[in-house]
Each structure stands twice: as structure tokens, then as C-alpha cells.
Design a protein around this motif. Structure first.
Motif, short mmCIF file in Angstrom:
data_model
loop_
_atom_site.label_atom_id
_atom_site.label_comp_id
_atom_site.label_asym_id
_atom_site.label_seq_id
_atom_site.Cartn_x
_atom_site.Cartn_y
_atom_site.Cartn_z
N ASN A 88 2.97 4.80 -6.45
CA ASN A 88 2.92 3.50 -5.79
C ASN A 88 3.07 3.65 -4.28
O ASN A 88 4.03 3.17 -3.67
CB ASN A 88 4.03 2.58 -6.34
CG ASN A 88 3.69 1.11 -6.11
OD1 ASN A 88 2.77 0.79 -5.35
ND2 ASN A 88 4.44 0.23 -6.74
N LEU A 89 2.14 4.36 -3.67
CA LEU A 89 2.20 4.66 -2.24
C LEU A 89 2.10 3.40 -1.39
O LEU A 89 2.64 3.36 -0.28
CB LEU A 89 1.06 5.62 -1.87
CG LEU A 89 1.13 7.01 -2.54
CD1 LEU A 89 -0.06 7.85 -2.10
CD2 LEU A 89 2.44 7.71 -2.21
N LYS A 90 1.42 2.38 -1.91
CA LYS A 90 1.31 1.12 -1.16
C LYS A 90 2.69 0.49 -0.97
O LYS A 90 3.03 0.00 0.12
CB LYS A 90 0.38 0.17 -1.90
CG LYS A 90 0.12 -1.13 -1.16
CD LYS A 90 -0.85 -2.02 -1.91
CE LYS A 90 -1.11 -3.33 -1.16
NZ LYS A 90 -2.06 -4.22 -1.91
N GLU A 91 3.48 0.50 -2.03
CA GLU A 91 4.83 -0.05 -1.94
C GLU A 91 5.70 0.81 -1.03
O GLU A 91 6.51 0.30 -0.26
CB GLU A 91 5.46 -0.14 -3.33
CG GLU A 91 6.85 -0.75 -3.32
CD GLU A 91 7.50 -0.72 -4.70
OE1 GLU A 91 8.27 -1.64 -5.01
OE2 GLU A 91 7.22 0.24 -5.45
N LEU A 92 5.51 2.13 -1.13
CA LEU A 92 6.29 3.04 -0.29
C LEU A 92 5.99 2.81 1.19
O LEU A 92 6.89 2.88 2.03
CB LEU A 92 5.97 4.49 -0.68
CG LEU A 92 6.84 5.58 -0.07
CD1 LEU A 92 8.29 5.41 -0.48
CD2 LEU A 92 6.33 6.96 -0.50
N TRP A 93 4.74 2.50 1.49
CA TRP A 93 4.36 2.23 2.88
C TRP A 93 5.05 0.96 3.39
O TRP A 93 5.42 0.89 4.58
CB TRP A 93 2.84 2.10 2.97
CG TRP A 93 2.35 1.67 4.32
CD1 TRP A 93 1.84 0.45 4.67
CD2 TRP A 93 2.33 2.45 5.52
NE1 TRP A 93 1.51 0.42 6.00
CE2 TRP A 93 1.79 1.65 6.55
CE3 TRP A 93 2.71 3.77 5.82
CZ2 TRP A 93 1.63 2.11 7.85
CZ3 TRP A 93 2.55 4.22 7.13
CH2 TRP A 93 2.02 3.40 8.11
N LYS A 94 5.24 -0.03 2.52
CA LYS A 94 5.93 -1.26 2.92
C LYS A 94 7.38 -0.99 3.31
O LYS A 94 7.96 -1.71 4.12
CB LYS A 94 5.89 -2.28 1.79
CG LYS A 94 4.51 -2.86 1.50
CD LYS A 94 4.58 -3.89 0.38
CE LYS A 94 3.21 -4.49 0.10
NZ LYS A 94 3.26 -5.48 -1.02
N TYR A 95 7.95 0.07 2.73
CA TYR A 95 9.36 0.41 3.00
C TYR A 95 9.47 1.54 4.01
O TYR A 95 10.49 2.23 4.06
CB TYR A 95 10.05 0.82 1.70
CG TYR A 95 10.41 -0.33 0.80
CD1 TYR A 95 11.69 -0.90 0.81
CD2 TYR A 95 9.47 -0.87 -0.07
CE1 TYR A 95 12.01 -1.96 -0.02
CE2 TYR A 95 9.78 -1.93 -0.91
CZ TYR A 95 11.05 -2.47 -0.88
OH TYR A 95 11.38 -3.52 -1.72
#
Length: 280
Positions: free
Chosen positions: A19-26
Motif C-alpha cells: 500500500n505505497l499510496k497510503e505510505l506516501w500520505k504518511y
């Protein structure tokens, strides 16, 4: 209909879900972790961040005294101190990524139990923290090389120096992959964490840190170069000192081993993060 401001948290069922997209948000949280680690590492110390430079210098001095002067191990014509310094700063990056990532679950257990965020942010922050320490030490290493070259030392910077970013990513991912595997296992079996320090030290002596590959018998060199850290160290030395065994073949083998270890580590980390709070 779900509002964009609402985040729905569901259990993960896939074997590997980064879930790299979520990781980028954080990403801001990752940098906060890095800032926290930088502050806590040198809090209440006399010399503070100077230890970043002092540690490899002390280690290199000890190696020069024991392995260079007392044991009289050859360094292929390279000045002993700079030879050991080259191995120390690269090995320091690997061992630090390994040890810090191996304690991800246990050291962040309270934080993981209170608030949700992508758990992979914690080991990722450890890798970025180690990048900062490495490049500070690498800058001092470059200054050391220039001083020795001006003094007439037999040091040559070769084309292999251009792949430094790749070598840094390679060895840090290898250390992080092993660290994630250990972190996932020690959640249940904490006594295995005691072996991390011993295993890392043993691994160092199986890697050409305190000796060049040329000192290994020819029938054993191929076996040694199958150690995934060995081709990285040798490529680094070849790039900045002009000595060592630069082998694209063994470097490719090391990449394959690193990819496999990192993949296994991510799978184990992904499976462990689901219910490690109940275990801890």
C-alpha cells in the motif's frame, strides 16, 4: 457514499500488501520519526552528533592497530587506516539498518497499540536515518582520501565510484530485509534477539572488511563472494581506492539474494503486523 475525509481501515488478507499510496500520505510522519531518532540518539551526550564521525575513526584506528600492525594483514598497498575506514562506513550502514529494523515491533509496540499508521513507516524511517549518518561519514571519508592522495598514497578513484547510490541502496535494503525477518520472528521468540549482535559481528568477519579478498585462497574466493555483502564492499573499495575485486557477476548474484531476502522480509512483516499487538 464515503466522504474523502473518512478513512476506512480494514483487515489485510493478501500475503503482501505494501500500500505505497497510503505510505506516501504518511511521508511527514516518516520524517518525524527520522527527526526523533536523530534527537534521541545523541541526547544528553557531551559530543553530540560528533559521534557520527568519531565512531568510524575509532573503529578504523583499532582495526589498524590489531589487524594492520599486530597481525600485519596486507591491504593491497592501500594505507591501512583508509582501507579499514572504507569498510567501516559501509558496514556501519548495513549493520545499523539490520539492527534498528530488527527491533521495529518491540521498540514501537506502545505507539503501534495507540494509533494507526502504515507500520512500514517505522523501518523506512530507520533506513533514512542511516542514510544521513552514512553520508556524513562518507563526506569525512572523501576528505581523508584527498589528504592521502595529496601525500602521494597509491589511491585511485575509478569509474565504479559512479554506482555509489546503487551500492548504498543495495546494502541498506539487504540490511533492512534481514532486519524485517528478525523483527517478525522475535515478536514471539524474543531470546533470538540476543543473537543479532553476535550474528552481525560474525557476518562482518565473513565479509572482507578487515582484509582484502586477495588474501583469501583462490579456491575459497568464489565462496566468499557469494556472501551478498562481499561484492558490495569490494565494488565500493574498487571505486574509491582503486583496489579490490569488482565483479559484475557476483554483484548481480548479490542483487538477486537481496531481492529475495527483502521480499521474504516484507511478507513476514506484513503477516506479523496484523496481530503482533496480541503477542506483545
Amino acid at each position: 457514499m464515503i466522504n474523502d475525509d473518512i478513512t476506512v481501515i480494514t483487515s489485510k488478507r493478501r500475503l503482501l500488501s505494501l500500500n505505497l499510496k497510503e505510505l506516501w500520505k504518511y511521508r511527514d510522519l516518516v520524517f518525524l520519526f527520522v527527526k526523533r531518532d536523530l534527537k534521541s540518539s545523541y541526547k544528553q551526550t557531551i559530543l553530540g552528533p560528533l559521534w557520527l564521525v568519531i565512531n568510524p575513526f575509532i573503529s578504523s584506528f583499532v582495526f589498524t592497530l590489531i589487524f594492520g600492525i599486530i597481525a600485519n594483514i596486507s591491504t593491497d598497498g592501500i594505507p591501512q587506516f583508509v582501507f579499514y575506514m572504507s569498510g567501516n562506513i559501509l558496514w556501519g550502514l548495513f549493520s545499523s539498518c539490520l539492527t534498528r529494523c530488527s527491533s521495529t515491533f518491540l521498540s514501537n509496540a506502545r505507539l503501534f497499540g495507540k494509533v494507526y499508521f502504515p507500520r512500514l513507516a517505522a523501518p523506512l524511517a530507520e533506513i533514512f536515518y542511516n542514510y544521513i549518518t552514512f553520508f556524513v561519514r562518507f563526506f569525512m571519508f572523501l576528505i581523508l582520501i584527498i589528504i592521502y592522495m595529496l601525500c602521494g598514497a597509491n589511491i585511485k578513484i575509478t569509474f565504479a565510484a559512479l554506482i555509489l547510490p546503487f551500492l548504498v541502496l543495495h546494502i541498506s535494503f539487504l540490511g533492512a530485509g534481514v532486519g524485517l525477518i528478525i523483527s517478525s520472528v522475535t515478536v514471539k521468540y524474543r531470546d533470538l534477539g540476543v543473537l543479532v549482535s553476535f550474528g552481525t559481528t560474525l557476518w562482518m568477519y565473513l565479509t572482507p572488511i578487515v582484509y582484502p579478498v586477495s588474501q583469501i585462497p583462490e579456491n575459497l574466493r568464489r565462496i566468499m563472494l557469494l556472501n551478498p555483502t562481499a561484492p558490495i564492499v569490494e565494488a565500493f573499495r574498487y571505486g574509491f581506492l582503486g583496489t579490490g575485486c569488482f565483479s559484475p557477476l557476483y554483484l548481480f548474484v548479490s542483487i538477486a539474494v537481496t531481492a529475495a531476502i527483502l521480499f521474504i522480509g516484507l511478507i513476514m512483516f506484513n503477516q506479523t503486523e496484523k496481530n503482533f499487538i496480541d503477542t506483545v
